[in-house]
Design a protein around this motif. Structure first.
Motif, PDB file in Angstrom:
ATOM      1  N   ASN A  68     161.898 125.301   3.280  1.00 52.16           N
ATOM      2  CA  ASN A  68     161.222 126.491   2.757  1.00 52.16           C
ATOM      3  C   ASN A  68     162.272 127.465   2.274  1.00 52.16           C
ATOM      4  O   ASN A  68     163.415 127.393   2.688  1.00 52.16           O
ATOM      5  CB  ASN A  68     160.426 127.175   3.867  1.00 52.16           C
ATOM      6  N   VAL A  69     161.851 128.389   1.424  1.00 49.11           N
ATOM      7  CA  VAL A  69     162.828 129.399   1.020  1.00 49.11           C
ATOM      8  C   VAL A  69     162.309 130.808   1.256  1.00 49.11           C
ATOM      9  O   VAL A  69     161.167 131.141   0.981  1.00 49.11           O
ATOM     10  CB  VAL A  69     163.374 129.191  -0.427  1.00 49.11           C
ATOM     11  N   LYS A 115     149.736 118.874  14.073  1.00 49.21           N
ATOM     12  CA  LYS A 115     150.924 119.119  13.250  1.00 49.21           C
ATOM     13  C   LYS A 115     151.968 119.761  14.148  1.00 49.21           C
ATOM     14  O   LYS A 115     151.664 120.746  14.824  1.00 49.21           O
ATOM     15  CB  LYS A 115     150.597 120.083  12.108  1.00 49.21           C
ATOM     16  N   PRO A 116     153.157 119.220  14.172  1.00 47.17           N
ATOM     17  CA  PRO A 116     154.169 119.782  15.080  1.00 47.17           C
ATOM     18  C   PRO A 116     154.431 121.257  14.795  1.00 47.17           C
ATOM     19  O   PRO A 116     154.351 121.698  13.657  1.00 47.17           O
ATOM     20  CB  PRO A 116     155.423 118.951  14.803  1.00 47.17           C
ATOM     21  N   ASN A 117     154.731 121.974  15.817  1.00 50.85           N
ATOM     22  CA  ASN A 117     155.022 123.393  15.695  1.00 50.85           C
ATOM     23  C   ASN A 117     156.480 123.588  15.276  1.00 50.85           C
ATOM     24  O   ASN A 117     157.410 123.337  16.034  1.00 50.85           O
ATOM     25  CB  ASN A 117     154.752 124.063  17.036  1.00 50.85           C
ATOM     26  N   GLU A 118     156.642 124.058  14.051  1.00 49.36           N
ATOM     27  CA  GLU A 118     157.993 124.175  13.497  1.00 49.36           C
ATOM     28  C   GLU A 118     158.836 125.218  14.218  1.00 49.36           C
ATOM     29  O   GLU A 118     160.063 125.124  14.257  1.00 49.36           O
ATOM     30  CB  GLU A 118     157.929 124.501  12.007  1.00 49.36           C
ATOM     31  N   VAL A 119     158.171 126.217  14.745  1.00 48.21           N
ATOM     32  CA  VAL A 119     158.939 127.271  15.408  1.00 48.21           C
ATOM     33  C   VAL A 119     159.575 126.735  16.692  1.00 48.21           C
ATOM     34  O   VAL A 119     160.756 126.971  16.964  1.00 48.21           O
ATOM     35  CB  VAL A 119     158.047 128.487  15.722  1.00 48.21           C
ATOM     36  N   ALA A 120     158.803 125.973  17.443  1.00 50.10           N
ATOM     37  CA  ALA A 120     159.353 125.388  18.667  1.00 50.10           C
ATOM     38  C   ALA A 120     160.500 124.442  18.331  1.00 50.10           C
ATOM     39  O   ALA A 120     161.546 124.438  18.985  1.00 50.10           O
ATOM     40  CB  ALA A 120     158.261 124.647  19.429  1.00 50.10           C
ATOM     41  N   SER A 129     162.388 124.638  15.763  1.00 50.29           N
ATOM     42  CA  SER A 129     163.528 125.443  15.329  1.00 50.29           C
ATOM     43  C   SER A 129     164.298 125.979  16.524  1.00 50.29           C
ATOM     44  O   SER A 129     165.524 125.982  16.539  1.00 50.29           O
ATOM     45  CB  SER A 129     163.058 126.621  14.475  1.00 50.29           C
ATOM     46  N   LEU A 130     163.555 126.427  17.500  1.00 51.17           N
ATOM     47  CA  LEU A 130     164.217 127.013  18.664  1.00 51.17           C
ATOM     48  C   LEU A 130     165.141 125.997  19.321  1.00 51.17           C
ATOM     49  O   LEU A 130     166.289 126.277  19.629  1.00 51.17           O
ATOM     50  CB  LEU A 130     163.182 127.488  19.674  1.00 51.17           C
ATOM     51  N   THR A 158     161.878 122.602  -1.725  1.00 53.81           N
ATOM     52  CA  THR A 158     160.621 122.005  -1.273  1.00 53.81           C
ATOM     53  C   THR A 158     160.715 120.485  -1.277  1.00 53.81           C
ATOM     54  O   THR A 158     160.316 119.826  -0.318  1.00 53.81           O
ATOM     55  CB  THR A 158     159.457 122.462  -2.165  1.00 53.81           C
ATOM     56  N   TYR A 208     167.456 131.721  12.104  1.00 57.21           N
ATOM     57  CA  TYR A 208     167.997 130.361  12.121  1.00 57.21           C
ATOM     58  C   TYR A 208     167.876 129.638  10.788  1.00 57.21           C
ATOM     59  O   TYR A 208     167.535 128.451  10.770  1.00 57.21           O
ATOM     60  CB  TYR A 208     167.280 129.521  13.187  1.00 57.21           C
TER      61      TYR A 208
END
Lengths: 324, 324
Positions: free
Chosen positions: A91-92, A46-51, A53-54, A86, A115
């Motif tokens: 996300n909220v 599963k892709p890393n959402e934080v990366a 986002s950065l 959603t 962000y």
DNA sequence: TTGAAAGCGTTACCAT
DNA sequence: ATGGTAACGCTTTCAA
């Protein structure tokens, strides 16, 4: 936690290629694509959402700032925002400001540092300038911050007129108003609707309006004061349901029968208004739709889609129940 | 948005040094520190939380998964979790699962992809294994998932006993129970408390227990069924407040006076229980404290602090009001 | 006491 | 059609 590198390794391709199939962007050979998808499945990657986002400078998240989630109106709003967000893939993050501008500021800062793609806010203190400076899409809900900003509100004035006229039509001869929080636009609008109907009545005086803060406690005090000065009031329009409920409680305490001796109408149409006894006559707002609309407008803005409209004033409706 | 590089540039030092003063870690000369702080102020620099998260593999965020924020019990819980988390420096992402295990799974995945530090969850479907696999600190609240997991619940059994005995002491001669959702631990516990008190009574039969789902609608139907089979019931213990309120509504509809002809007690102690008429006699849970405790236990776990205790069963209390 | 540089997991540009 | 690599903004290790 498998990363894109692991997938690339297993599939025998470069990370660039994996990224391409992940995002369905750029050329990827059919067999290569299948290989990669195979590897993804195998590793349960599963892709890393934080990366993400950065890199993107966006976190797929929207912030929701409300005064207090415990107010049923905002509960329903929050639920609809969460649902809609959603569905649209966001996300909220929930923030309770308590109407305190310092908390608001601090949340705004935190949201920016994270962000968030956009923010939905219900605030009295935020100014147009502050929103500008944020440089993040913002939608104002329930309360208007500035005409220029995307805003979702309801026909407060009209609703108030409806409510007050309805009390008249029911035979009330002296109608009082429990105002919402001082300085909040919707409170002003509701009050002005009330005034439009009754300000020329012979019985009217300024003290027919008492001040509440949109919560139960303030309403209880306001109502007591009201009955002290005007024992002959036989109709009350409260600026929201919670305050209407407070007024009903006080009426009971004073031995006044609702609706026989005094009729009461609220504003909001929260679920609670149907579960109490007597059920509350109220001006119903489309709360769920408010949140939905706000989220959609916000997301459109975030995704730079054409905004046909950026200012919505949704309609309200009087629902007669047993408090009148 | 100024970055750490800008600060370093302005202060004439390396980014490493800026990072050190930011985090108060490692050696930094006094004058250098002042320089850097100066630059930070001047640029109004705020560290980018997403970049931090990527490096740390933690996002300073906790996920809160509840069935439905519209249930007042969970509203209060959410508010206390948000308050406590904010005080401890964490954001909260709100998730409504509707008790649907697919939604739960999908949220769990999303939360993990976003590097949440920990999760607070109220679930019936989640298993101990699934939690293990997550590899993220989890605290279970209101409902127990497994003895081994950190859990915050209340004395459900005791509360139910209290409620039922109280109805007896008030002279009720036939006491029914509106059960909570089938398969939910706290519903079982409350039911067993009820049974403990009445199962040996001569009038008792299985049909004195009717099934609800912790919501108003189901309770209304259940109560109707109950009165059909047992018109002589004069006491009801409902497994939560919302269902108790539903039962009161039905009693009204059928012309039964509360509390004269039938006495009703609920469970939860939501704010709503004090605003209605008649005010509801209920078993009060320390809802705010539940959320607070859960957050603290979770954060301790996240920060690897020693956990003196990981399982809390908080006390409940019967508050007598006007429905009995 | 300070700085250089690697690395966190992605994406997108530029080559090939 | 595919791969190498810089860059996103930060922290931390290692060297100086």
């Amino acid at each position: 936690m498998a990363s894109i590198k692991d997938v690339a390794g297993l599939a025998g391709v470069s990370v660039a290629t994996v990224s391409r199939v992940l995002n369905d962007k750029g050329y990827v050979g059919q067999s290569t694509r299948e290989n990669v998808e195979q590897a993804i499945k195998q590793l349960n990657y599963k892709p890393n959402e934080v990366a993400r986002s950065l890199f993107k400078k966006k976190s797929n998240t929207i912030g929701l700032i409300v005064p207090d989630i415990m107010n049923p109106f905002f509960t329903e709003l929050a639920r609809s925002v969460e649902d809609t967000a959603t569905n649209l893939g966001y996300n909220v993050i929930l923030c309770n400001s308590d109407g305190d501008s310092e908390k608001e500021q601090s949340y705004l800062e935190v949201l920016r540092q994270n962000y968030v793609n956009g923010i939905i806010v219900s605030s009295n203190t935020l100014t147009a300038n502050q929103v500008e400076e944020l440089n993040i899409p913002v939608v104002s809900i329930d309360r208007e911050i500035s005409k220029g900003l995307p805003t979702i509100v309801v026909e407060n004035h009209k609703g108030a007129v409806l409510a007050t006229q309805f009390l008249q039509s029911k035979g009330c001869t002296k109608i009082a108003h429990i105002r919402g929080t001082d300085g909040v636009v919707n409170a002003e609008e509701r009050c002005s609707g009330y005034l439009e109907v009754v300000s020329n009545e012979p019985w009217f005086s300024d003290s027919c309006i008492v001040n509440g803060n949109f919560d139960m406690q303030s309403s209880i005090e306001a109502t007591k004061e009201l009955f002290m000065n005007h024992p002959d009031v036989d109709g009350i329009f409260a600026a929201n349901d919670i305050m209407a409920i407070g007024a009903i409680k006080v009426a009971h305490q004073l031995g006044k029968k609702v609706p026989e001796q005094i009729k009461i109408v609220g504003f909001d149409g929260i679920t609670l208004s149907t579960v109490m006894t007597p059920e509350l006559t109220t001006i119903v707002q489309p709360i769920y739709e408010l949140g939905e609309k706000a989220t959609i407008v916000l997301v459109n803005q975030m995704e730079q889609q054409p905004l046909e409209k950026t200012y919505y004033r949704l309609d309200v409706e009087l629902i007669e129940r047993n408090s009148t």
